[in-house]
Design an enzyme around this catalytic site. Structure first.
Site, PDB file in Angstrom:
ATOM      1  N   TYR A   1      84.123  90.894  24.821  1.00  0.00           N
ATOM      2  CA  TYR A   1      83.343  90.603  24.508  1.00  0.00           C
ATOM      3  C   TYR A   1      82.605  90.796  26.346  1.00  0.00           C
ATOM      4  O   TYR A   1      81.313  90.719  25.420  1.00  0.00           O
ATOM      5  CB  TYR A   1      83.569  88.523  25.786  1.00  0.00           C
ATOM      6  CG  TYR A   1      82.893  88.457  26.336  1.00  0.00           C
ATOM      7  CD1 TYR A   1      82.415  87.555  25.415  1.00  0.00           C
ATOM      8  CD2 TYR A   1      82.903  87.601  27.451  1.00  0.00           C
ATOM      9  CE1 TYR A   1      81.332  86.062  26.019  1.00  0.00           C
ATOM     10  CE2 TYR A   1      81.961  86.854  28.029  1.00  0.00           C
ATOM     11  CZ  TYR A   1      81.370  86.155  27.001  1.00  0.00           C
ATOM     12  OH  TYR A   1      80.380  85.272  27.283  1.00  0.00           O
TER      13      TYR A   1
ATOM     14  N   LYS B   1      78.393  91.340  24.713  1.00  0.00           N
ATOM     15  CA  LYS B   1      76.757  90.511  25.385  1.00  0.00           C
ATOM     16  C   LYS B   1      75.819  91.603  25.816  1.00  0.00           C
ATOM     17  O   LYS B   1      75.101  91.315  25.861  1.00  0.00           O
ATOM     18  CB  LYS B   1      77.496  89.215  26.551  1.00  0.00           C
ATOM     19  CG  LYS B   1      78.313  88.526  25.906  1.00  0.00           C
ATOM     20  CD  LYS B   1      77.526  87.473  24.572  1.00  0.00           C
ATOM     21  CE  LYS B   1      76.823  87.022  25.323  1.00  0.00           C
ATOM     22  NZ  LYS B   1      76.150  85.773  24.856  1.00  0.00           N
TER      23      LYS B   1
ATOM     24  N   THR C   1      75.415  86.504  30.200  1.00  0.00           N
ATOM     25  CA  THR C   1      76.060  86.141  30.920  1.00  0.00           C
ATOM     26  C   THR C   1      76.606  86.809  31.765  1.00  0.00           C
ATOM     27  O   THR C   1      76.083  88.250  31.471  1.00  0.00           O
ATOM     28  CB  THR C   1      78.015  86.522  30.304  1.00  0.00           C
ATOM     29  OG1 THR C   1      78.621  86.322  30.951  1.00  0.00           O
ATOM     30  CG2 THR C   1      78.228  87.836  29.848  1.00  0.00           C
ATOM     31  N   ASP C   2      77.313  86.771  33.544  1.00  0.00           N
ATOM     32  CA  ASP C   2      77.036  87.422  34.833  1.00  0.00           C
ATOM     33  C   ASP C   2      78.018  88.902  34.258  1.00  0.00           C
ATOM     34  O   ASP C   2      78.031  89.916  35.415  1.00  0.00           O
ATOM     35  CB  ASP C   2      77.769  86.925  35.603  1.00  0.00           C
ATOM     36  CG  ASP C   2      78.766  86.148  35.477  1.00  0.00           C
ATOM     37  OD1 ASP C   2      79.410  85.639  34.634  1.00  0.00           O
ATOM     38  OD2 ASP C   2      79.008  85.324  36.682  1.00  0.00           O
ATOM     39  N   GLU C   3      79.265  88.568  33.117  1.00  0.00           N
ATOM     40  CA  GLU C   3      79.909  89.077  32.791  1.00  0.00           C
ATOM     41  C   GLU C   3      79.580  90.564  32.345  1.00  0.00           C
ATOM     42  O   GLU C   3      79.947  91.808  32.494  1.00  0.00           O
ATOM     43  CB  GLU C   3      81.259  88.581  31.921  1.00  0.00           C
ATOM     44  CG  GLU C   3      81.654  87.639  32.245  1.00  0.00           C
ATOM     45  CD  GLU C   3      83.424  87.939  31.728  1.00  0.00           C
ATOM     46  OE1 GLU C   3      83.751  88.716  30.800  1.00  0.00           O
ATOM     47  OE2 GLU C   3      83.219  86.166  31.271  1.00  0.00           O
TER      48      GLU C   3
HETATM   49  P1  NAD Z   1      81.280  78.314  22.634  1.00  0.00           P
HETATM   50  O1  NAD Z   1      82.279  79.491  22.344  1.00  0.00           O
HETATM   51  O2  NAD Z   1      81.921  77.332  23.186  1.00  0.00           O
HETATM   52  O3  NAD Z   1      80.180  78.069  21.464  1.00  0.00           O
HETATM   53  C1  NAD Z   1      79.389  78.924  21.059  1.00  0.00           C
HETATM   54  C2  NAD Z   1      79.454  78.195  19.413  1.00  0.00           C
HETATM   55  O4  NAD Z   1      78.999  78.971  18.915  1.00  0.00           O
HETATM   56  C3  NAD Z   1      79.756  77.121  18.664  1.00  0.00           C
HETATM   57  O5  NAD Z   1      79.643  76.534  18.831  1.00  0.00           O
HETATM   58  C4  NAD Z   1      80.119  78.188  17.745  1.00  0.00           C
HETATM   59  O6  NAD Z   1      80.451  77.466  16.360  1.00  0.00           O
HETATM   60  C5  NAD Z   1      78.874  79.022  17.515  1.00  0.00           C
HETATM   61  N1  NAD Z   1      78.920  80.349  16.415  1.00  0.00           N
HETATM   62  C6  NAD Z   1      79.631  81.320  16.719  1.00  0.00           C
HETATM   63  N2  NAD Z   1      79.504  82.447  15.941  1.00  0.00           N
HETATM   64  C7  NAD Z   1      78.252  81.422  15.059  1.00  0.00           C
HETATM   65  C8  NAD Z   1      77.808  82.183  14.504  1.00  0.00           C
HETATM   66  N3  NAD Z   1      78.117  83.382  13.713  1.00  0.00           N
HETATM   67  N4  NAD Z   1      76.745  81.261  13.311  1.00  0.00           N
HETATM   68  C9  NAD Z   1      75.952  80.494  14.613  1.00  0.00           C
HETATM   69  N5  NAD Z   1      77.069  79.612  15.228  1.00  0.00           N
HETATM   70  C10 NAD Z   1      78.114  80.727  15.808  1.00  0.00           C
HETATM   71  O7  NAD Z   1      80.420  79.269  23.948  1.00  0.00           O
HETATM   72  P2  NAD Z   1      79.905  78.818  25.341  1.00  0.00           P
HETATM   73  O8  NAD Z   1      80.420  78.807  26.750  1.00  0.00           O
HETATM   74  O9  NAD Z   1      79.356  77.592  25.183  1.00  0.00           O
HETATM   75  O10 NAD Z   1      79.342  79.862  25.155  1.00  0.00           O
HETATM   76  C11 NAD Z   1      77.869  79.886  24.622  1.00  0.00           C
HETATM   77  C12 NAD Z   1      76.280  81.141  24.856  1.00  0.00           C
HETATM   78  O11 NAD Z   1      76.626  80.784  26.671  1.00  0.00           O
HETATM   79  C13 NAD Z   1      77.420  82.138  24.421  1.00  0.00           C
HETATM   80  O12 NAD Z   1      76.382  82.785  24.385  1.00  0.00           O
HETATM   81  C14 NAD Z   1      77.851  82.946  26.337  1.00  0.00           C
HETATM   82  O13 NAD Z   1      77.666  83.706  25.658  1.00  0.00           O
HETATM   83  C15 NAD Z   1      76.582  81.836  26.675  1.00  0.00           C
HETATM   84  N6  NAD Z   1      77.637  82.182  28.211  1.00  0.00           N
HETATM   85  C16 NAD Z   1      79.023  81.216  28.603  1.00  0.00           C
HETATM   86  C17 NAD Z   1      79.786  80.861  29.721  1.00  0.00           C
HETATM   87  C18 NAD Z   1      80.528  79.749  30.015  1.00  0.00           C
HETATM   88  O14 NAD Z   1      80.702  80.365  30.896  1.00  0.00           O
HETATM   89  N7  NAD Z   1      81.221  79.495  29.133  1.00  0.00           N
HETATM   90  C19 NAD Z   1      78.005  82.048  31.146  1.00  0.00           C
HETATM   91  C20 NAD Z   1      77.553  82.284  30.473  1.00  0.00           C
HETATM   92  C21 NAD Z   1      77.136  82.419  29.709  1.00  0.00           C
HETATM   93  O1  DAU Z   2      81.265  84.666  33.982  1.00  0.00           O
HETATM   94  C1  DAU Z   2      80.699  83.691  32.681  1.00  0.00           C
HETATM   95  C2  DAU Z   2      81.945  83.880  31.683  1.00  0.00           C
HETATM   96  O2  DAU Z   2      82.528  83.377  31.791  1.00  0.00           O
HETATM   97  C3  DAU Z   2      81.340  83.471  30.298  1.00  0.00           C
HETATM   98  O3  DAU Z   2      80.540  84.879  30.284  1.00  0.00           O
HETATM   99  C4  DAU Z   2      83.173  83.334  29.224  1.00  0.00           C
HETATM  100  O4  DAU Z   2      82.246  82.686  27.564  1.00  0.00           O
HETATM  101  C5  DAU Z   2      83.807  82.253  29.614  1.00  0.00           C
HETATM  102  O5  DAU Z   2      85.010  81.995  29.510  1.00  0.00           O
HETATM  103  C6  DAU Z   2      83.784  82.898  31.144  1.00  0.00           C
HETATM  104  O6  DAU Z   2      84.795  83.755  31.112  1.00  0.00           O
HETATM  105  P1  DAU Z   2      85.739  84.037  31.995  1.00  0.00           P
HETATM  106  O7  DAU Z   2      86.566  85.335  31.466  1.00  0.00           O
HETATM  107  O8  DAU Z   2      85.340  83.683  33.524  1.00  0.00           O
HETATM  108  O9  DAU Z   2      86.631  82.662  31.957  1.00  0.00           O
HETATM  109  P2  DAU Z   2      87.905  81.307  31.270  1.00  0.00           P
HETATM  110  O10 DAU Z   2      87.775  80.148  31.558  1.00  0.00           O
HETATM  111  O11 DAU Z   2      89.363  82.372  29.871  1.00  0.00           O
HETATM  112  O12 DAU Z   2      88.879  82.316  33.234  1.00  0.00           O
HETATM  113  C7  DAU Z   2      88.188  81.962  34.178  1.00  0.00           C
HETATM  114  C8  DAU Z   2      89.852  82.735  35.249  1.00  0.00           C
HETATM  115  O13 DAU Z   2      90.621  82.554  34.957  1.00  0.00           O
HETATM  116  C9  DAU Z   2      89.899  84.179  33.955  1.00  0.00           C
HETATM  117  O14 DAU Z   2      89.798  85.407  35.531  1.00  0.00           O
HETATM  118  C10 DAU Z   2      91.039  84.132  34.061  1.00  0.00           C
HETATM  119  C11 DAU Z   2      91.638  83.284  34.289  1.00  0.00           C
HETATM  120  N1  DAU Z   2      92.981  82.111  33.909  1.00  0.00           N
HETATM  121  C12 DAU Z   2      92.299  82.155  32.236  1.00  0.00           C
HETATM  122  C13 DAU Z   2      93.467  81.175  31.537  1.00  0.00           C
HETATM  123  C14 DAU Z   2      92.434  80.910  29.852  1.00  0.00           C
HETATM  124  C15 DAU Z   2      94.379  81.763  34.150  1.00  0.00           C
HETATM  125  O15 DAU Z   2      94.365  82.410  35.370  1.00  0.00           O
HETATM  126  N2  DAU Z   2      94.373  81.135  33.002  1.00  0.00           N
HETATM  127  C16 DAU Z   2      94.542  80.823  32.105  1.00  0.00           C
HETATM  128  O16 DAU Z   2      95.112  80.013  31.186  1.00  0.00           O
END
Ligand code: NAD
Ligand code: DAU
Length: 354
Positions: free
Chosen positions: A159, A163, A133-135
């Site tokens: 989180y 990562k 992730t970019d975080e």
């Molecule tokens: P998600 O939470 O939707 O899915 C995570 C999946 O991992 C789920 O299916 C869960 O059952 C599985 N999991 C969790 N713990 C596990 C374990 N111990 N063993 C096996 N499986 C397990 O997450 P996502 O949003 O799809 O993110 C996927 C990946 O991409 C993550 O590594 C996250 O850090 C990264 N990522 C997410 C975003 C985003 O915007 N969602 C952006 C950049 C990177």
């Molecule tokens: O940047 C990549 C990341 O983006 C991934 O690594 C994470 O897995 C993914 O969850 C996401 O993180 P964020 O914290 O940016 O996503 P989230 O959707 O939780 O929140 C997006 C923005 O919106 C953040 O600034 C918090 C805000 N927010 C979120 C929720 C859930 C609100 O204002 N209200 C809300 O109810």
């Protein structure tokens, strides 16, 4: 040839598996523990498809991972499995350390043993692709340039710290043991199958239910949004052509303040599913801010474009419209993920924040 995907029942992982099998016949073994975020229904269209083998299991289970590697002999591991929600990491960081740090360590050790026993082309071609992730880069000031791969790591939440730790492990397994790794650091994804605890799907499902749209703090935090299938194509590009040991940032060149995202979703819904009670923006409710809330993320995606020719295919306008339409078309999916565990989390998070 086969690939092993971890976390392939989650949001991005399931989109990746579906996308992979739309473009190729190379089989996928999908290891997922089915936590609250994992949903096998995302993969229902693959029922009976011999190219997809689903295994319910934990990436921390070394014996299971060893057995899958020996049995299926994958040419690559694409590692998505993680705890991914920042707010959950604040209220309960333990699960993030276990899966994101210990789980990645377990996979790396299993991959090292497996890869070490390969030879010839199989050994040379093997890849461990770590999805991150970019975080990990921390938070940008308004005038800072976007995150490049050379930015220092400054994670701010449990989180992002977990990562960042996993990224460092992956880097060191390459540097020390020569494990052939690539890492991608992506910005915020949105699209189908996004669990409605994250901003965009939460706003859509709450609006459709006539519930408040909770915006943290002043709503001026900025994220760089990328349609999920563009993330998938970026991962495929890096898996195929990324340089070993290198990291690639993936992003949408699409910085938006949270409040603007919420208003865009409201306006789209006003057009696509008008509410007789009035415009959806009436539901916007400012709530307590996230502790340690990062102010701005933005990705400089020039390296992946320059080296691998990757660019996002969707604009935000096309991607967000498709996303809203998907949620309108799939109310059963939404109803089913809103299970007991999900409702407990929502009431804990938003009662405390009110
Ligand atoms: P998600 O939470 O939707 O899915 C995570 C999946 O991992 C789920 O299916 C869960 O059952 C599985 N999991 C969790 N713990 C596990 C374990 N111990 N063993 C096996 N499986 C397990 O997450 P996502 O949003 O799809 O993110 C996927 C990946 O991409 C993550 O590594 C996250 O850090 C990264 N990522 C997410 C975003 C985003 O915007 N969602 C952006 C950049 C990177
Ligand atoms: O940047 C990549 C990341 O983006 C991934 O690594 C994470 O897995 C993914 O969850 C996401 O993180 P964020 O914290 O940016 O996503 P989230 O959707 O939780 O929140 C997006 C923005 O919106 C953040 O600034 C918090 C805000 N927010 C979120 C929720 C859930 C609100 O204002 N209200 C809300 O109810």
């Amino acid at each position: 040839m086969t690939i092993l995907v971890t976390g392939g029942a989650g949001f991005i992982g399931s989109n990746f598996v579906l996308d992979w099998l739309r473009q190729s016949d190379e089989p996928v073994v999908n290891l997922d523990a089915l936590t609250y975020a994992g949903n096998p229904e995302n993969l229902a269209s693959l029922d009976g498809d011999a190219r997809h083998t689903f295994v319910k299991g934990d990436i921390c289970d070394r014996a299971l991972v060893d057995q899958l590697l020996i049995t299926h002999q994958p040419r690559a591991i694409v590692h998505f499995a993680a705890e991914s929600h920042v707010d959950r990491s604040i209220s309960g960081p333990g699960a993030f350390m276990r899966t994101n740090v210990d789980g990645t360590f377990t996979l790396l050790e299993a991959a090292r043993a497996y890869w070490g026993a390969l030879d010839g082309e199989a050994k040379a071609g093997f890849r461990f692709h770590h999805v991150s992730t970019d975080e990990v880069y921390g938070s940008l000031k308004p005038t800072d340039p976007p995150f490049a791969e050379t930015n220092p790591y400054e994670p701010n939440s449990p989180y992002s710290a977990s990562k960042a730790a996993s990224d460092h492990l992956v880097r060191s397994w390459h540097h020390t043991y020569g494990l052939p790794v690539v890492t991608t650091n992506c910005s915020n994804n949105y699209g189908p199958y996004h669990f409605p605890e994250k901003l965009i799907p939460l706003m859509i499902v709450n609006a459709l239910a006539g519930k408040p749209l909770p915006v943290y703090g002043d709503g001026q935090q900025i994220r760089d949004w990328l349609y999920v299938t563009d993330h998938c194509s970026g991962i495929r590009a890096v898996l195929a052509g990324g340089k070993l040991g290198e990291t690639y940032n993936i992003g949408g060149w699409n910085e938006q303040a949270n409040i603007d995202i919420v208003k865009i979703v409201c306006k789209l819904l006003d057009g696509m599913r008008p509410d007789p009670a009035g415009p959806y923006e009436r539901l916007i409710t400012y709530v307590k801010d996230r502790p340690g809330h990062d102010r701005r993320y933005a990705i400089d995606a020039r390296k992946i474009e320059r080296e691998l020719g990757w660019r996002p295919a969707e604009t935000f306008e096309t991607g967000i419209r498709k996303t809203v339409q998907w949620y309108l078309d799939n109310p059963e999916w939404v109803a089913r993920v809103q299970s007991g565990a999900y409702r407990d989390w929502i009431s804990q998070q938003y009662t405390a924040a009110a």
